[in-house]
Design a protein around this motif. Structure first.
Motif, PDB file in Angstrom:
ATOM      1  N   GLY B  81       0.852  -1.233   0.054  1.00 53.40           N
ATOM      2  CA  GLY B  81      -0.041  -0.018   0.024  1.00 53.40           C
ATOM      3  C   GLY B  81       0.806   1.338  -0.035  1.00 53.40           C
ATOM      4  N   LEU B  82       2.115   1.051  -0.291  1.00 47.93           N
ATOM      5  CA  LEU B  82       3.053   2.330  -0.407  1.00 47.93           C
ATOM      6  C   LEU B  82       3.687   2.466  -1.841  1.00 47.93           C
ATOM      7  CD1 LEU B  82       4.580   4.488   0.911  1.00 47.93           C
ATOM      8  CD2 LEU B  82       6.314   2.757   1.549  1.00 47.93           C
ATOM      9  N   THR B  83       2.959   3.522  -2.444  1.00 49.53           N
ATOM     10  CA  THR B  83       3.438   3.597  -3.992  1.00 49.53           C
ATOM     11  C   THR B  83       4.060   5.112  -4.011  1.00 49.53           C
ATOM     12  OG1 THR B  83       1.453   2.133  -4.613  1.00 49.53           O
ATOM     13  CG2 THR B  83       2.544   3.827  -6.302  1.00 49.53           C
ATOM     14  N   LEU B  84       5.254   5.036  -5.170  1.00 52.59           N
ATOM     15  CA  LEU B  84       5.874   5.983  -5.274  1.00 52.59           C
ATOM     16  C   LEU B  84       5.555   6.487  -6.858  1.00 52.59           C
ATOM     17  CD1 LEU B  84       8.253   8.149  -5.324  1.00 52.59           C
ATOM     18  CD2 LEU B  84       9.818   6.395  -5.868  1.00 52.59           C
ATOM     19  N   CYS B  85       5.158   7.799  -7.090  1.00 52.60           N
ATOM     20  CA  CYS B  85       5.109   8.249  -8.356  1.00 52.60           C
ATOM     21  C   CYS B  85       6.314   8.952  -8.602  1.00 52.60           C
ATOM     22  CB  CYS B  85       3.956   9.343  -8.294  1.00 52.60           C
ATOM     23  SG  CYS B  85       3.493  10.179  -9.897  1.00 52.60           S
ATOM     24  N   PRO B  86       7.206   8.389  -9.601  1.00 51.21           N
ATOM     25  CA  PRO B  86       8.560   8.788  -9.635  1.00 51.21           C
ATOM     26  C   PRO B  86       8.999  10.293 -10.131  1.00 51.21           C
ATOM     27  CG  PRO B  86       8.184   7.288 -11.259  1.00 51.21           C
ATOM     28  CD  PRO B  86       6.821   7.382 -10.468  1.00 51.21           C
ATOM     29  N   GLU B  87       9.934  10.905 -10.030  1.00 50.81           N
ATOM     30  CA  GLU B  87      10.630  11.905 -10.481  1.00 50.81           C
ATOM     31  C   GLU B  87      10.672  11.813 -12.076  1.00 50.81           C
ATOM     32  OE1 GLU B  87      14.510  12.435  -9.462  1.00 50.81           O
ATOM     33  OE2 GLU B  87      14.351  14.543  -9.529  1.00 50.81           O
ATOM     34  N   ALA B 149       1.103   9.690 -14.529  1.00 44.66           N
ATOM     35  CA  ALA B 149       1.861   8.986 -13.750  1.00 44.66           C
ATOM     36  C   ALA B 149       1.266   8.761 -12.324  1.00 44.66           C
ATOM     37  CB  ALA B 149       3.285   9.846 -13.493  1.00 44.66           C
ATOM     38  N   ILE B 150       0.226   9.888 -12.008  1.00 48.86           N
ATOM     39  CA  ILE B 150      -0.327  10.108 -10.675  1.00 48.86           C
ATOM     40  C   ILE B 150      -1.560   8.937 -10.908  1.00 48.86           C
ATOM     41  CG2 ILE B 150      -1.873  11.352  -9.372  1.00 48.86           C
ATOM     42  CD1 ILE B 150      -0.227  13.831  -9.938  1.00 48.86           C
ATOM     43  N   GLY B 151      -2.240   8.854 -11.994  1.00 46.15           N
ATOM     44  CA  GLY B 151      -3.389   8.224 -12.053  1.00 46.15           C
ATOM     45  C   GLY B 151      -3.011   6.547 -11.992  1.00 46.15           C
ATOM     46  N   ARG B 152      -1.619   6.415 -12.591  1.00 44.76           N
ATOM     47  CA  ARG B 152      -1.347   5.068 -12.445  1.00 44.76           C
ATOM     48  C   ARG B 152      -0.580   4.523 -11.167  1.00 44.76           C
ATOM     49  NH1 ARG B 152       4.478   4.039 -15.450  1.00 44.76           N
ATOM     50  NH2 ARG B 152       4.908   5.378 -13.717  1.00 44.76           N
ATOM     51  N   ALA B 153      -0.258   5.474 -10.249  1.00 40.56           N
ATOM     52  CA  ALA B 153       0.115   5.378  -9.000  1.00 40.56           C
ATOM     53  C   ALA B 153      -1.042   5.188  -7.931  1.00 40.56           C
ATOM     54  CB  ALA B 153       0.802   6.547  -8.322  1.00 40.56           C
ATOM     55  N   LEU B 154      -2.395   5.393  -8.513  1.00 35.10           N
ATOM     56  CA  LEU B 154      -3.388   5.354  -7.833  1.00 35.10           C
ATOM     57  C   LEU B 154      -4.010   4.039  -8.171  1.00 35.10           C
ATOM     58  CD1 LEU B 154      -5.022   8.921  -8.038  1.00 35.10           C
ATOM     59  CD2 LEU B 154      -3.974   7.957  -5.940  1.00 35.10           C
ATOM     60  N   MET B 155      -4.018   3.327  -8.942  1.00 38.83           N
ATOM     61  CA  MET B 155      -4.748   2.127  -9.695  1.00 38.83           C
ATOM     62  C   MET B 155      -4.550   1.111  -8.520  1.00 38.83           C
ATOM     63  SD  MET B 155      -5.947   2.532 -12.481  1.00 38.83           S
ATOM     64  CE  MET B 155      -6.201   0.792 -12.902  1.00 38.83           C
ATOM     65  N   ASN B 156      -3.539   1.018  -7.661  1.00 36.66           N
ATOM     66  CA  ASN B 156      -3.451  -0.189  -6.576  1.00 36.66           C
ATOM     67  C   ASN B 156      -3.878   0.152  -5.340  1.00 36.66           C
ATOM     68  OD1 ASN B 156      -1.212   1.264  -5.923  1.00 36.66           O
ATOM     69  ND2 ASN B 156       0.143  -0.548  -5.927  1.00 36.66           N
ATOM     70  N   ASP B 157      -4.890   1.430  -5.361  1.00 38.89           N
ATOM     71  CA  ASP B 157      -5.479   1.824  -3.879  1.00 38.89           C
ATOM     72  C   ASP B 157      -4.350   2.073  -3.013  1.00 38.89           C
ATOM     73  OD1 ASP B 157      -7.951   2.065  -4.651  1.00 38.89           O
ATOM     74  OD2 ASP B 157      -8.302  -0.248  -4.508  1.00 38.89           O
ATOM     75  N   PRO B 158      -3.217   3.011  -3.153  1.00 36.09           N
ATOM     76  CA  PRO B 158      -2.301   3.096  -2.041  1.00 36.09           C
ATOM     77  C   PRO B 158      -2.972   3.675  -0.745  1.00 36.09           C
ATOM     78  CG  PRO B 158      -2.093   4.662  -3.833  1.00 36.09           C
ATOM     79  CD  PRO B 158      -3.052   3.834  -4.264  1.00 36.09           C
ATOM     80  N   LYS B 159      -2.373   3.399   0.343  1.00 37.25           N
ATOM     81  CA  LYS B 159      -2.732   3.904   1.434  1.00 37.25           C
ATOM     82  C   LYS B 159      -1.880   5.079   1.722  1.00 37.25           C
ATOM     83  CE  LYS B 159      -4.798   0.403   3.367  1.00 37.25           C
ATOM     84  NZ  LYS B 159      -4.709  -0.711   2.482  1.00 37.25           N
ATOM     85  N   LEU B 160      -0.679   5.106   1.292  1.00 35.72           N
ATOM     86  CA  LEU B 160       0.385   6.462   1.137  1.00 35.72           C
ATOM     87  C   LEU B 160       0.841   6.494  -0.324  1.00 35.72           C
ATOM     88  CD1 LEU B 160       1.759   8.593   2.510  1.00 35.72           C
ATOM     89  CD2 LEU B 160       3.540   6.972   3.186  1.00 35.72           C
ATOM     90  N   LEU B 161       0.808   7.638  -0.733  1.00 34.38           N
ATOM     91  CA  LEU B 161       1.210   7.897  -2.108  1.00 34.38           C
ATOM     92  C   LEU B 161       2.201   8.917  -1.930  1.00 34.38           C
ATOM     93  CD1 LEU B 161       0.739   7.887  -5.342  1.00 34.38           C
ATOM     94  CD2 LEU B 161      -0.880   9.714  -4.810  1.00 34.38           C
ATOM     95  N   MET B 162       3.636   8.463  -2.609  1.00 37.39           N
ATOM     96  CA  MET B 162       4.555   9.447  -2.328  1.00 37.39           C
ATOM     97  C   MET B 162       4.837   9.966  -3.736  1.00 37.39           C
ATOM     98  SD  MET B 162       7.512   7.273  -0.170  1.00 37.39           S
ATOM     99  CE  MET B 162       7.589   5.815  -1.410  1.00 37.39           C
ATOM    100  N   LEU B 163       4.891  11.313  -3.985  1.00 36.15           N
ATOM    101  CA  LEU B 163       5.248  11.909  -5.149  1.00 36.15           C
ATOM    102  C   LEU B 163       6.486  12.575  -5.303  1.00 36.15           C
ATOM    103  CD1 LEU B 163       1.543  12.878  -4.527  1.00 36.15           C
ATOM    104  CD2 LEU B 163       2.032  12.683  -7.034  1.00 36.15           C
TER     105      LEU B 163
END
Lengths: 293, 238
Positions: B81-87, B149-163
């Motif tokens: 549940g921890l996803t990074l939306c990379p640089e 990139a943000i949409g893709r990072a949301l696709m697995n329902d993260p609890k914490l999104l890092m951008l």
């Protein structure tokens, strides 16, 4: 007869095309140009020879054992030999695969000797004969088999890479390994799978060509060179490019062999390809962008 | 550890050879919080996020949802549940927009209905992506790539999104749009850990900030207690 030669060219070319495909899929995912590729397939041809001619197993069973062995060799080479040295320069990687080629050749010589071993065609019936006004085309059944199997493999591979989740994940790893990890994709596993696919395709190519070339340690030399050429002609990154590259080389080679000189057919075809690459260095379907390595 | 901290980082250190990019930082992200790490270029912000995602070797203790993930393989982390939306977005240029989104759902690939539902949610948030779903991602504009990139990072329902630097290279209008979207994402229950050079916009959406300088936090606190003018002159070099 020009049509007869074009058909023969498509059949030879289809073998070049799957060798190119096997090279390209491993290259795209792991960045390694595998100069031992044909020789890995050669080992599988010997496995087939051993099972079928020496042990006396059934043709189809021997065939699948040989393919399974090819996929195992692909896995083992990537996992055991190449992955530990992943971060060395591409040039050193080429030397490692060339070294592997020599090792495989030596192993085959030690185990099976350097006699030309014969293996039969799977299909030995009457050839397909097509007549039309002013001409006749004869296609042996084994060649139809080659064409059918190659087409099936190409279609299966394209469907796998474009429609399955795992295939898409593999393309993601090929494009950017680090980002693929962020998606939860196990890049190492994808690399192994790409070499398993590549290894089994190489074994298949060797088995299809073996009835014509006979089985001996250097049986795949020509197929490997032409497969590489096909891959380069297609841009080395593109699957449709490899297919078009392979088929065009096959056709060019057969036409040159018939109308110019049989002795010069390889030289002449390679010269044509060099000419194409001078005009279009990125290959027929390659991209001019920065490439992996 | 307090139970309302979704992420707890103790003594995080990142080294590139002899150079210490992150020098023993301590911080946390609370449930449903938006936290920003601000700082100039090279302060160690991106290294912090990459270390949390497991992409680069690091020392220290990282606890996410009460689980120690300091040594976890990077490809396991999004499953938690921890996803990074990379640089620089890191989209897959030769795949279609929709395939990029699908790969974001790789960790939930068995659950086709959930994937469908999440794609729909992303398209509600970013309509542009739906209009371009069949296009190759590499042909999108910079702003659309950031949305992807943000949409893709949301696709697995993260609890914490890092951008990592979502405002990079975007026009002010697009930056506003992207940050409005982040607010919406946070309201729907996702905590956000943001790394930004654009301090002003980041502070608008953050509950708390940490300001990084040479691999350490120079100041930290609730956004409302921080004097922006002072911050700008002293720490951000603007």
């Amino acid at each position: 007869m020009v049509f007869q030669q074009i058909i023969a060219g498509i059949i030879t070319g289809s073998l070049y095309a799957i060798v190119a495909l096997g090279l390209v899929i491993a290259y795209k995912v792991t960045g390694v140009m595998n100069f031992a590729y044909g020789y890995m397939g050669m080992i599988s041809a010997y496995i087939f020879f051993t099972c079928f001619s020496m042990v006396g197993m059934n043709y189809i069973l021997s065939f699948f054992i040989a393919i399974a062995f090819g996929s195992f060799v692909g896995y083992a080479v990537e996992r055991g030999l190449l992955r530990p040295v992943r971060n060395i320069s591409p040039a050193s990687m080429v030397i490692i695969t060339l070294g592997l080629l020599l090792v495989l050749e030596g192993v085959a010589l030690q185990i099976w000797g350097n006699n030309y071993q014969q293996i039969p065609n799977l299909l030995n019936g009457l050839p397909l004969i097509l007549r039309f006004n002013g001409g006749i085309i004869v296609i042996p059944q084994q060649n139809l088999l080659i064409l059918g199997v190659v087409t099936a493999v190409i279609i299966a591979l394209i469907l796998y890479l474009n429609l399955t989740f795992q295939g898409k994940a593999m393309r993601a790893v090929a494009q950017n390994e680090e980002i693929a990890k962020l998606m939860g994709i196990n890049s190492s596993l994808m690399m192994s799978i790409s070499w398993i696919i590549s290894g089994s395709i190489g074994a298949l190519a060797a088995l299809l060509v073996a009835p014509q070339t006979f089985v001996y340690p250097d049986m795949m030399l020509n197929l490997q060179i032409m497969g590489f050429t096909a891959a380069v002609l297609g841009g080395f990154e593109s699957i449709p490019g490899s297919i078009i590259g392979g088929i065009s080389i096959g056709i060019i080679e057969n036409l040159v062999g018939t109308y110019i000189s049989t002795n010069l057919k390889t030289t002449f075809s390679l010269a044509i390809i060099v000419a194409i690459l001078i005009v279009k260095p990125e290959g027929l379907l390659g991209s001019a962008k920065a490439r992996r390595v | 550890m307090e139970t309302d901290h979704i992420l707890e980082v103790e003594n995080l250190t990142v080294k590139y050879g002899p150079i210490e990019a992150v020098k023993g930082t301590n911080f946390f992200v609370g449930n449903q919080e938006v936290v920003s790490i601000l700082g100039a270029n090279g302060a160690g912000k991106s290294s912090t996020l990459k270390a949390l995602a497991g992409l680069i070797p690091h020392e220290g203790r990282v606890t996410f949802l009460s689980k120690d993930i300091s040594r976890t393989e990077p490809y396991i982390i999004p499953y938690l549940g921890l996803t990074l939306c990379p640089e620089r977005r890191g989209i897959f240029p030769d795949l279609s927009v929709e395939d990029n989104l699908l790969l974001g759902a790789y960790t939930i690939r068995k659950n086709k209905n959930l994937i469908k539902e999440n794609i729909r949610k992303v398209y509600v948030l970013f309509q542009r992506l739906e209009e371009r779903k069949r296009q190759l991602a590499g042909t999108l504009s910079g702003g659309e790539q950031q949305m992807l990139a943000i949409g893709r990072a949301l696709m697995n329902d993260p609890k914490l999104l890092m951008l990592d630097e979502p405002s990079l290279g975007l026009s002010p209008k697009l930056v506003d749009f992207i940050f409005d979207s982040l607010k919406t994402i946070n309201k729907s229950g996702t905590a956000i850990l943001l790394v930004e050079q654009n301090a002003m916009i980041a502070m608008e959406i953050s509950t708390r900030i940490y300001v990084m300088q040479n691999g350490k936090f120079a100041i930290s606190g609730n956004t409302k207690d921080i004097d922006f003018q002072n911050l700008k002159m002293k720490y951000l070099g603007v």
